[in-house]
Design a protein around this motif. Sequence first.
Motif, short mmCIF file in Angstrom:
data_model
loop_
_atom_site.label_atom_id
_atom_site.label_comp_id
_atom_site.label_asym_id
_atom_site.label_seq_id
_atom_site.Cartn_x
_atom_site.Cartn_y
_atom_site.Cartn_z
N ASN A 1 -2.17 -5.43 -9.33
CA ASN A 1 -3.02 -5.92 -10.42
C ASN A 1 -2.39 -7.08 -11.18
O ASN A 1 -3.00 -7.63 -12.09
N ARG B 1 2.07 -2.28 -7.96
CA ARG B 1 1.13 -2.90 -8.90
C ARG B 1 1.50 -4.33 -9.27
O ARG B 1 0.65 -5.09 -9.70
N LYS C 1 0.83 -1.21 0.00
CA LYS C 1 0.00 0.00 0.00
C LYS C 1 0.86 1.26 0.00
O LYS C 1 0.61 2.19 -0.77
N ARG D 1 -3.35 -2.01 -4.56
CA ARG D 1 -3.51 -1.74 -5.99
C ARG D 1 -2.76 -2.76 -6.85
O ARG D 1 -2.56 -2.53 -8.04
N ASP E 1 2.42 1.81 -3.24
CA ASP E 1 1.44 1.73 -4.32
C ASP E 1 1.88 0.74 -5.40
O ASP E 1 1.83 1.01 -6.59
#
Length: 135
Positions: A87, A52, A47, A85, A50
């Motif tokens: 992905n 991915r 987190k 986040r 951030d």
Amino acid sequence: MLLYKDSLVELQYEVATDVLSMEWPDVTGFSKSEISHYLQKVIDTLKHYDVRRYLIDSRHNKVEVTETEQKNIAYQFSTELLKTRVNKMARVVGQNTEKERRVENMRQQLVAELPFEMEYQEFTDMATALSWLKA
């Protein structure tokens, strides 16, 4: 870049490609609360930076907890992972067929129960996993 290291977890971050990598810890000799605490450190790092793309190397870890305990830990971690986040996630698998069978059964249950939208692949070597993550 080394982001975090302690007796259970080491987190490496490649800024240019936004890949956080870790060797999955041995789930041996620690209480469930200790394991949960360490895995929360992973979530907090995902987190904070951030992230991915996430790489888990589970080739060498040992799992000496019951399937129920392992599923509870995996469920808690997966629920928290959904709040990040991330992905795209890659997992490098090991040679222990019994461990991998347990992990695959749990993965199928978690996918059925939780709303995962991230891409996920398993690999037998780090280079291929990293290549896929960076693509």
